[in-house]
Design an enzyme around this catalytic site. Structure first.
Site, PDB file in Angstrom:
ATOM      1  N   ASP A 189       4.852  -7.904   3.386  1.00 58.01           N
ATOM      2  CA  ASP A 189       3.795  -7.186   4.097  1.00 58.01           C
ATOM      3  C   ASP A 189       3.031  -8.178   4.980  1.00 58.01           C
ATOM      4  O   ASP A 189       2.997  -9.373   4.687  1.00 58.01           O
ATOM      5  CB  ASP A 189       2.835  -6.540   3.084  1.00 58.01           C
ATOM      6  CG  ASP A 189       2.121  -5.319   3.639  1.00 58.01           C
ATOM      7  OD1 ASP A 189       2.404  -4.202   3.168  1.00 58.01           O
ATOM      8  OD2 ASP A 189       1.270  -5.498   4.544  1.00 58.01           O
ATOM      9  N   ASN A 228       9.943   0.240   5.128  1.00 54.27           N
ATOM     10  CA  ASN A 228       8.854   1.204   4.996  1.00 54.27           C
ATOM     11  C   ASN A 228       7.644   0.873   5.863  1.00 54.27           C
ATOM     12  O   ASN A 228       6.877   1.771   6.228  1.00 54.27           O
ATOM     13  CB  ASN A 228       8.449   1.257   3.508  1.00 54.27           C
ATOM     14  CG  ASN A 228       7.098   1.880   3.284  1.00 54.27           C
ATOM     15  OD1 ASN A 228       6.951   3.099   3.337  1.00 54.27           O
ATOM     16  ND2 ASN A 228       6.082   1.044   3.052  1.00 54.27           N
ATOM     17  N   ASP A 265       4.996 -10.120   9.631  1.00 55.85           N
ATOM     18  CA  ASP A 265       4.838  -8.948  10.486  1.00 55.85           C
ATOM     19  C   ASP A 265       6.257  -8.526  10.857  1.00 55.85           C
ATOM     20  O   ASP A 265       7.001  -9.303  11.467  1.00 55.85           O
ATOM     21  CB  ASP A 265       4.033  -9.359  11.739  1.00 55.85           C
ATOM     22  CG  ASP A 265       3.863  -8.222  12.717  1.00 55.85           C
ATOM     23  OD1 ASP A 265       4.692  -7.277  12.701  1.00 55.85           O
ATOM     24  OD2 ASP A 265       2.911  -8.272  13.508  1.00 55.85           O
ATOM     25  N   SER A 308       0.841  -1.209   0.000  1.00 56.41           N
ATOM     26  CA  SER A 308       0.000   0.000   0.000  1.00 56.41           C
ATOM     27  C   SER A 308       0.875   1.258   0.000  1.00 56.41           C
ATOM     28  O   SER A 308       2.071   1.202   0.304  1.00 56.41           O
ATOM     29  CB  SER A 308      -0.877  -0.063   1.271  1.00 56.41           C
ATOM     30  OG  SER A 308      -1.484   1.166   1.532  1.00 56.41           O
ATOM     31  N   TYR A 341       4.608   7.825  18.056  1.00 55.78           N
ATOM     32  CA  TYR A 341       5.021   7.810  16.647  1.00 55.78           C
ATOM     33  C   TYR A 341       6.297   8.635  16.433  1.00 55.78           C
ATOM     34  O   TYR A 341       7.256   8.175  15.798  1.00 55.78           O
ATOM     35  CB  TYR A 341       3.873   8.354  15.794  1.00 55.78           C
ATOM     36  CG  TYR A 341       4.153   8.349  14.315  1.00 55.78           C
ATOM     37  CD1 TYR A 341       4.243   7.152  13.614  1.00 55.78           C
ATOM     38  CD2 TYR A 341       4.319   9.543  13.610  1.00 55.78           C
ATOM     39  CE1 TYR A 341       4.491   7.135  12.247  1.00 55.78           C
ATOM     40  CE2 TYR A 341       4.567   9.544  12.246  1.00 55.78           C
ATOM     41  CZ  TYR A 341       4.651   8.337  11.567  1.00 55.78           C
ATOM     42  OH  TYR A 341       4.909   8.325  10.220  1.00 55.78           O
ATOM     43  N   LYS A 388      10.003   7.349  15.082  1.00 61.78           N
ATOM     44  CA  LYS A 388      10.631   7.853  13.856  1.00 61.78           C
ATOM     45  C   LYS A 388      11.959   8.568  14.160  1.00 61.78           C
ATOM     46  O   LYS A 388      12.879   8.542  13.338  1.00 61.78           O
ATOM     47  CB  LYS A 388       9.664   8.762  13.106  1.00 61.78           C
ATOM     48  CG  LYS A 388       8.440   8.002  12.544  1.00 61.78           C
ATOM     49  CD  LYS A 388       8.839   6.919  11.554  1.00 61.78           C
ATOM     50  CE  LYS A 388       7.641   6.291  10.852  1.00 61.78           C
ATOM     51  NZ  LYS A 388       8.055   5.247   9.877  1.00 61.78           N
TER      52      LYS A 388
END
Ligand code: NAD
Length: 246
Positions: free
Chosen positions: A33, A86, A59, A12, A151, A155
């Site tokens: 994925d 990603n 996973d 995706s 999050y 990152k």
């Protein structure tokens, strides 16, 4: 051309666009994925355009699944030239509402996933004496995005991991770089973008939210021969949003 590229979260959004961008250059693609049907759909679309492509389920936060997936890739292709870390997601929640397993789930997917997949390819890349690892970070790593304690931390960790790994792997001719997207129009960010589109367009210096292909082009640069002397870097691809507002 002919390079073997593993793209995590390739079913995706940014991962899918990267798979198509690499395919345009003639790469052989592995879509890794946890959504196997989605991964198969992308792999089939790539095969239809004449590229060799396979879908593998894992996973990225699960060490055993990652190891099994990379063994499968190696038995199919015999090598791995490029890894794009990603797979990830970015839920929004104020700090007191981040309960239960949410902190762990975000860190495990976004940060530990990069670590586990990198660890799985490094022996092969060392043996090949070449390799490219490209991690997808986020402008949220710089902070300043409300409700992203988990999050943003994950990152920022991805950028730290990129720098440390780049130093360690440089003697093996393996480069490690990161791309930090701003707001990109994907399924993962759709709801947020639809709600705030006018505000976002006004706040982004280049006047628009990004498209997955904007990120794919930057990832392609780090994977290309033209980037052979670039390692440990993080490129912010965000329409200028990381440095100021118009
Ligand atoms: P998306 O939701 O469209 O796609 C993410 C893909 O990752 C999906 O196919 C999903 O199945 C897969 N995935 C999620 N968790 C996984 C796991 N544990 N194991 C394996 N696969 C998993 O998202 P996107 O917007 O394309 O985001 C891709 C990356 O870009 C993420 O790391 C995200 O944090 C980052 N990013 C996105 C934006 C944005 O605005 N879209 C901005 C900055 C950073």
């Amino acid at each position: 051309e002919k390079k073997i590229a593993v793209i995590t979260g390739g079913a995706s959004g940014i991962g899918e666009a990267t798979a198509h961008r690499f395919a345009e250059e003639g790469a052989r693609i592995v879509i890794l994925d946890r959504d196997l049907d989605g991964a198969r759909n992308v792999a089939e679309a790539l095969e239809l355009r004449g590229n060799q492509a396979v879908a593998v389920r894992a996973d990225v936060s699960n060490k055993e699944e990652v190891q099994t997936a990379f063994h499968e890739v190696l038995s199919l292709f015999g090598g791995i030239d490029i890894l794009v870390n990603n797979a990830g997601f970015g839920p929004n929640a104020p700090v007191l509402e981040i309960r239960g397993r949410w902190w762990d789930k975000v860190i495990d997917t976004n940060l530990k996933g990069c670590f586990l997949c990198s660890q799985a390819v490094v022996p092969t890349m060392m043996e090949q004496k070449s390799g490219r690892i490209i991690n997808i970070a986020s402008t949220a790593a710089l902070g300043g995005v409300y409700g992203t304690t988990h999050y943003a931390s994950s990152k920022a960790g991805v950028i730290g991991l990129t720098r440390a790994l780049a130093l360690e792997l440089a003697p093996h001719n393996i480069t490690v770089n990161a791309v930090a997207p701003g707001t990109i129009e994907t399924a993962g960010a759709k709801g947020f973008i639809e709600f705030y589109r006018d505000i976002l367009n006004a706040e982004i210096p280049l006047g628009r939210v990004g498209q997955p292909r904007d990120i794919a082009n930057a990832v392609l640069f780090f994977a290309s021969d033209e980037a052979s002397y670039v390692t440990g870097q993080c490129l912010f691809v965000c329409g200028g949003a990381s440095f100021g507002r118009p």
